[in-house]
Design a protein around this motif. Structure first.
Motif, PDB file in Angstrom:
ATOM      1  N   TYR A   1       0.835  -1.206   0.000  1.00 40.93           N
ATOM      2  CA  TYR A   1       0.000   0.000   0.000  1.00 40.93           C
ATOM      3  C   TYR A   1       0.868   1.255   0.000  1.00 40.93           C
ATOM      4  O   TYR A   1       1.884   1.338   0.695  1.00 40.93           O
ATOM      5  N   LEU A   2       0.433   2.226  -0.790  1.00 40.85           N
ATOM      6  CA  LEU A   2       1.116   3.501  -0.858  1.00 40.85           C
ATOM      7  C   LEU A   2       0.254   4.542  -0.148  1.00 40.85           C
ATOM      8  O   LEU A   2      -0.931   4.700  -0.464  1.00 40.85           O
ATOM      9  N   HIS A   3       0.838   5.245   0.804  1.00 39.16           N
ATOM     10  CA  HIS A   3       0.089   6.156   1.661  1.00 39.16           C
ATOM     11  C   HIS A   3       0.647   7.569   1.561  1.00 39.16           C
ATOM     12  O   HIS A   3       1.783   7.778   1.156  1.00 39.16           O
ATOM     13  N   ASP A   4      -0.183   8.532   1.947  1.00 45.66           N
ATOM     14  CA  ASP A   4       0.165   9.952   1.996  1.00 45.66           C
ATOM     15  C   ASP A   4       0.493  10.511   0.608  1.00 45.66           C
ATOM     16  O   ASP A   4       1.429  11.287   0.442  1.00 45.66           O
ATOM     17  N   ILE A   5      -0.308  10.134  -0.374  1.00 41.92           N
ATOM     18  CA  ILE A   5      -0.207  10.775  -1.684  1.00 41.92           C
ATOM     19  C   ILE A   5      -0.933  12.110  -1.599  1.00 41.92           C
ATOM     20  O   ILE A   5      -2.110  12.170  -1.281  1.00 41.92           O
ATOM     21  N   GLU A   6      -0.225  13.190  -1.873  1.00 41.04           N
ATOM     22  CA  GLU A   6      -0.763  14.535  -1.689  1.00 41.04           C
ATOM     23  C   GLU A   6      -1.093  15.230  -3.010  1.00 41.04           C
ATOM     24  O   GLU A   6      -2.073  15.962  -3.107  1.00 41.04           O
ATOM     25  N   GLY A   7      -0.225  15.056  -4.016  1.00 41.58           N
ATOM     26  CA  GLY A   7      -0.396  15.762  -5.286  1.00 41.58           C
ATOM     27  C   GLY A   7      -0.707  14.813  -6.425  1.00 41.58           C
ATOM     28  O   GLY A   7      -0.369  13.626  -6.386  1.00 41.58           O
ATOM     29  N   LEU A   8      -1.366  15.354  -7.448  1.00 38.19           N
ATOM     30  CA  LEU A   8      -1.757  14.554  -8.604  1.00 38.19           C
ATOM     31  C   LEU A   8      -1.759  15.467  -9.832  1.00 38.19           C
ATOM     32  O   LEU A   8      -2.197  16.627  -9.753  1.00 38.19           O
ATOM     33  N   GLY A   9      -1.272  14.970 -10.955  1.00 43.89           N
ATOM     34  CA  GLY A   9      -1.276  15.762 -12.177  1.00 43.89           C
ATOM     35  C   GLY A   9      -1.009  14.893 -13.389  1.00 43.89           C
ATOM     36  O   GLY A   9      -0.355  13.854 -13.284  1.00 43.89           O
ATOM     37  N   PHE A  10      -1.514  15.324 -14.542  1.00 47.40           N
ATOM     38  CA  PHE A  10      -1.298  14.598 -15.793  1.00 47.40           C
ATOM     39  C   PHE A  10      -0.228  15.285 -16.618  1.00 47.40           C
ATOM     40  O   PHE A  10      -0.057  16.511 -16.573  1.00 47.40           O
ATOM     41  N   SER A  11       0.479  14.492 -17.405  1.00 43.59           N
ATOM     42  CA  SER A  11       1.292  15.031 -18.489  1.00 43.59           C
ATOM     43  C   SER A  11       0.405  15.144 -19.717  1.00 43.59           C
ATOM     44  O   SER A  11      -0.696  14.581 -19.764  1.00 43.59           O
ATOM     45  N   ASN A  12       0.883  15.838 -20.747  1.00 42.14           N
ATOM     46  CA  ASN A  12       0.064  16.037 -21.933  1.00 42.14           C
ATOM     47  C   ASN A  12      -0.202  14.752 -22.699  1.00 42.14           C
ATOM     48  O   ASN A  12      -1.176  14.666 -23.453  1.00 42.14           O
ATOM     49  N   ASP A  13       0.653  13.757 -22.544  1.00 41.93           N
ATOM     50  CA  ASP A  13       0.423  12.484 -23.224  1.00 41.93           C
ATOM     51  C   ASP A  13      -0.342  11.485 -22.373  1.00 41.93           C
ATOM     52  O   ASP A  13      -0.455  10.315 -22.718  1.00 41.93           O
ATOM     53  N   GLY A  14      -0.894  11.941 -21.238  1.00 42.17           N
ATOM     54  CA  GLY A  14      -1.826  11.118 -20.473  1.00 42.17           C
ATOM     55  C   GLY A  14      -1.232  10.318 -19.340  1.00 42.17           C
ATOM     56  O   GLY A  14      -1.920   9.472 -18.755  1.00 42.17           O
ATOM     57  N   GLU A  15       0.024  10.559 -18.960  1.00 42.79           N
ATOM     58  CA  GLU A  15       0.600   9.855 -17.817  1.00 42.79           C
ATOM     59  C   GLU A  15       0.165  10.556 -16.528  1.00 42.79           C
ATOM     60  O   GLU A  15       0.304  11.768 -16.390  1.00 42.79           O
ATOM     61  N   LEU A  16      -0.339   9.780 -15.566  1.00 45.82           N
ATOM     62  CA  LEU A  16      -0.777  10.329 -14.279  1.00 45.82           C
ATOM     63  C   LEU A  16       0.390  10.268 -13.303  1.00 45.82           C
ATOM     64  O   LEU A  16       0.958   9.201 -13.051  1.00 45.82           O
ATOM     65  N   VAL A  17       0.755  11.420 -12.740  1.00 51.65           N
ATOM     66  CA  VAL A  17       1.901  11.546 -11.845  1.00 51.65           C
ATOM     67  C   VAL A  17       1.402  11.937 -10.459  1.00 51.65           C
ATOM     68  O   VAL A  17       0.480  12.755 -10.330  1.00 51.65           O
ATOM     69  N   ALA A  18       1.995  11.356  -9.420  1.00 56.98           N
ATOM     70  CA  ALA A  18       1.584  11.636  -8.038  1.00 56.98           C
ATOM     71  C   ALA A  18       2.814  11.938  -7.186  1.00 56.98           C
ATOM     72  O   ALA A  18       3.901  11.401  -7.424  1.00 56.98           O
ATOM     73  N   SER A  19       2.611  12.805  -6.186  1.00 54.17           N
ATOM     74  CA  SER A  19       3.693  13.131  -5.249  1.00 54.17           C
ATOM     75  C   SER A  19       3.272  12.766  -3.833  1.00 54.17           C
ATOM     76  O   SER A  19       2.088  12.818  -3.490  1.00 54.17           O
ATOM     77  N   THR A  20       4.252  12.395  -3.006  1.00 52.74           N
ATOM     78  CA  THR A  20       3.971  12.025  -1.619  1.00 52.74           C
ATOM     79  C   THR A  20       4.551  13.055  -0.657  1.00 52.74           C
ATOM     80  O   THR A  20       5.470  13.801  -0.996  1.00 52.74           O
ATOM     81  N   GLY A  21       3.980  13.062   0.563  1.00 56.33           N
ATOM     82  CA  GLY A  21       4.448  13.956   1.616  1.00 56.33           C
ATOM     83  C   GLY A  21       5.383  13.239   2.568  1.00 56.33           C
ATOM     84  O   GLY A  21       5.975  12.194   2.244  1.00 56.33           O
ATOM     85  N   THR A  22       5.474  13.773   3.785  1.00 53.02           N
ATOM     86  CA  THR A  22       6.428  13.254   4.767  1.00 53.02           C
ATOM     87  C   THR A  22       5.857  12.141   5.630  1.00 53.02           C
ATOM     88  O   THR A  22       6.586  11.535   6.416  1.00 53.02           O
ATOM     89  N   SER A  23       4.533  11.849   5.502  1.00 56.74           N
ATOM     90  CA  SER A  23       3.931  10.821   6.355  1.00 56.74           C
ATOM     91  C   SER A  23       3.862   9.464   5.676  1.00 56.74           C
ATOM     92  O   SER A  23       3.289   8.519   6.227  1.00 56.74           O
ATOM     93  N   ALA A  24       4.397   9.354   4.476  1.00 57.31           N
ATOM     94  CA  ALA A  24       4.387   8.071   3.771  1.00 57.31           C
ATOM     95  C   ALA A  24       5.352   7.102   4.460  1.00 57.31           C
ATOM     96  O   ALA A  24       6.180   7.504   5.301  1.00 57.31           O
ATOM     97  N   ALA A  25       5.233   5.840   4.093  1.00 59.37           N
ATOM     98  CA  ALA A  25       6.095   4.829   4.687  1.00 59.37           C
ATOM     99  C   ALA A  25       7.556   5.083   4.310  1.00 59.37           C
ATOM    100  O   ALA A  25       7.851   5.791   3.342  1.00 59.37           O
ATOM    101  N   GLU A  26       8.452   4.487   5.045  1.00 60.84           N
ATOM    102  CA  GLU A  26       9.875   4.664   4.792  1.00 60.84           C
ATOM    103  C   GLU A  26      10.205   4.254   3.353  1.00 60.84           C
ATOM    104  O   GLU A  26       9.792   3.219   2.871  1.00 60.84           O
TER     105      GLU A  26
END
Length: 662
Positions: free
Chosen positions: A318-343
């Motif tokens: 499981y991936l936790h603490d995903i904070e940001g989300l955005g697409f590239s123009n060719d349709g790839e979904l990108v996500a960023s995590t914060g400081t509370s995610a697992a090691e």
């Protein structure tokens, strides 16, 4: 060789890396500078003008904001040698074509500025970390993961959401109650005039104090936002990018916001993004106080109805603490995590598969922490332009005396592959023409589109005189394309006012009068060119009011044609009972598809003379002349001004041509 006692002069090479849309190796048109691409300076050791394993690396630098770079070297040992400058292919899209793979120049003659262009989608992503003070904007290469800060700090401490406007020229962010833009020259956050304000909805009046997620619609350009509420359903709303205030009635009258709710949906929504491939909205859903995993969800951007796709996992965990989300123009979904995610998962960028929500790590984010937001919609937008105008002569071109029409709607669809509007096409956006009838649609997606005129917006009595829609093929584009002259010419509806018949065997008007057939039954027009189909004109509510005789003269015709033309031309006038309207609307006949065949050498042609006509007769070699121009204008006839139809039968094929009497 450097003379004894003299030192080598330091060498500096300046230049720009840019997206070269037309591949001409020059920065022009829609081209733009691209950051986070490494540029290498080599000594051409074997003097072959190519970068190979024998060449010595002298310096490397990433391109910065605007694509600019500057490489320096002491200059020691370079005299008399050639230097090579080349971009790092590991930083470029796999399909990219480099306009100038290697720039070669003598060490003692460095060019003033070097341009390095490539054809490909942008690989730039932005991410904001709010773990530093002030908040920091980062530029990240989504292919190789290299990164650098954007100029300086934002001057803020509470930015938790950001979005790149379609085309990548502006970055919007929310700092507490203020929407603002990031200055692309200084990196400062510039708040817009107003606070987010209050909105009405199903739970009454709500005062908006923050936005936890932002996303631009790549098709309509609308800016969506969400606000988190403790132990309550989050809210979806839109923001005005000029004032910074919530958009009123964005979801219907009295509906300034909608609730984000659905089966198994948790209370909190982090991250928001809209796909440039299908216009669907996606989000990250969690309930941090209860669960330690995040869901990828699909959101109806019109109603807020939310559907869980799956839990997000990285290599089965499981991936936790995903904070940001955005697409590239060719349709790839990108996500960023914060400081509370697992090691091992904190402060990272991931790619998310929309089918099963599986994640793939592609970069660790450095130089800041707690990356609350990200976006990668940075390629140049495509543009579609056209106009809606009054096409008086129906030639599909706007002539000097034809004006544009304001306030006419245009629907934009994603084509399902068949190049015609129908089932499977996705409505992406709707827009209105301006004062001069022009419209422009800016889109951050590279798809195939269909444009359709909203017939309900046309003035009373107007019809569209061309094909039903325009097809615009942009699939595979790297952005920056312009599709112009997607025009719609409209004119007053055509009415059947007269029929001129040159047929001895088939004369619907004459036969109808002779048999006293009820007008309401309609006139049947049969044509072999319609593959046996029958087209019907329905003159319901009209009454025949007599005939007018015209004369036919044949030039170069056979004896048979002369005999057939001996009978007078019958003009049948149809009139409404109240006399206000004269004519029968041709709503069941596609006049543009009716056959107007070009003549073959040696075939007969017909000359038409209307009553009282002054000037040359209308001559047609089997209607070849009547086909161009498509509208014939007559003056000084005994007929009243108006639009009439010439009907000619040739071997059981009917041809019709419009005649405008002025």
């Amino acid at each position: 060789m450097i003379p004894p006692g003299m030192q080598a002069q330091e060498l500096g090479v300046k230049g720009k890396v840019f997206v070269d849309h037309n591949g001409n190796a020059l920065m022009d048109g829609a081209d733009y500078g691209h950051p986070v691409i490494r540029v290498h300076l080599y000594l051409d050791t074997n003097d072959n003008g190519r970068q190979d394993g024998a060449d010595r690396l002298l310096a490397t630098q990433q391109s910065g904001p605007g694509g600019w770079f500057e490489l320096t070297h002491s200059g020691q040992g370079l005299a008399g040698h050639k230097l090579l400058l080349a971009p790092d292919s590991a930083d470029l899209p796999p399909s990219a074509r480099i306009s100038t793979p290697v720039v070669v120049f003598p060490a003692d003659s460095v060019p003033e500025q070097v341009q390095i262009g490539f054809q490909g989608q942008a690989v730039l992503c932005y991410a904001i970390g709010d773990g530093s003070s002030p908040d920091k904007l980062m530029m990240v290469n989504r292919i190789s993961g290299i990164q650098q800060p954007f100029i300086g700090g934002l001057g803020t401490r509470y930015v938790e959401s950001m979005a790149v406007s379609p085309g990548g020229k502006s970055i919007f962010a929310v700092n507490k109650e203020k929407l603002g833009k990031i200055d692309m020259k200084t990196g400062d956050f510039r708040p817009l005039p107003d606070t987010l304000g209050t909105g009405r909805g199903s739970e009454g009046i709500h005062h908006f104090q923050d936005a936890d997620a932002l996303a631009f619609d790549p098709f309509s350009g609308r800016l969506y936002a969400t606000e988190r509420r403790a132990f309550k359903r989050d809210l979806l709303f839109q923001l005005d990018t000029l004032s910074g205030k919530i958009v009123k009635d964005a979801f219907g009258p009295g509906q300034d916001y909608v609730l984000l709710e659905g089966k198994n949906v948790q209370a909190e929504m982090d991250g928001l993004a809209i796909s440039p491939l299908n216009g669907k909205m996606y989000g990250i859903n969690n309930f941090s106080n209860v669960t330690y995993y995040d869901f990828l969800v699909e959101i109806d951007k019109h109603t807020g109805a939310t559907r869980v796709i799956d839990t997000i996992k990285l290599e089965g965990k499981y991936l936790h603490d995903i904070e940001g989300l955005g697409f590239s123009n060719d349709g790839e979904l990108v996500a960023s995590t914060g400081t509370s995610a697992a090691e091992g998962h904190t402060n990272r960028l991931f790619s998310i598969d929309l089918r099963d929500a599986s994640a793939r790590l592609f970069s660790a984010l450095e130089l800041s922490s707690d990356y609350e937001s990200c976006d990668c919609l940075t390629s140049a937008p495509n543009r579609i332009r056209g106009k809606v105008f009054e096409d008086l002569n129906e030639n599909h071109l706007q002539d000097s005396d034809e004006t544009g029409l304001e306030g006419i709607g245009i629907y934009v669809y994603k084509d399902n592959g068949d190049r015609k509007i129908g089932r499977g096409d996705i409505l992406l956006d709707s827009l209105k023409t301006g004062k001069d009838g022009h419209y422009e649609w800016v889109v951050a997606a590279s798809l195939n589109f269909l444009l359709e005129l909203n017939m309900k917006d046309l003035p009373a009595g107007y019809e569209y005189m061309g094909p039903r829609h325009h097809y615009v093929g942009m699939a595979g584009s790297i952005g920056g394309e312009l599709a112009a002259n997607k025009d719609f010419g409209v004119a007053h509806g055509s009415y059947l006012r007269e029929w001129f018949s040159f047929s001895e065997e088939k004369n619907p008007v004459k036969n109808m009068l002779a048999s006293n057939a009820p007008v309401g039954r309609g006139l049947v027009v049969e044509t072999e060119e319609f593959s046996g189909q029958t087209k019907t004109v329905e003159p319901q509510g009209f009454t025949p009011v007599g005939t007018v005789a015209g004369a036919v003269a044949l030039a170069g015709a056979s004896d048979e044609m002369r005999k057939r033309a001996a009978k007078p031309v019958l003009l049948q006038r149809m009139s409404m009972k109240d006399g206000d309207v004269v004519g029968v609307r041709l709503k069941h006949i596609d006049k543009d598809a009716l056959p107007l065949s070009a003549a073959k050498e040696g075939q007969d042609f017909v000359e038409l003379r209307l009553p009282g006509m002054v000037g040359p007769a209308i001559t047609s070699r089997l209607l070849s002349h009547l086909a161009t121009p498509r509208l014939i204008r007559l003056k000084n006839t005994s007929l009243k001004p108006g639009l009439y139809y010439l009907q000619v039968f040739n071997r059981k094929v009917v041809c019709m041509k419009k005649i405008l009497v002025e």
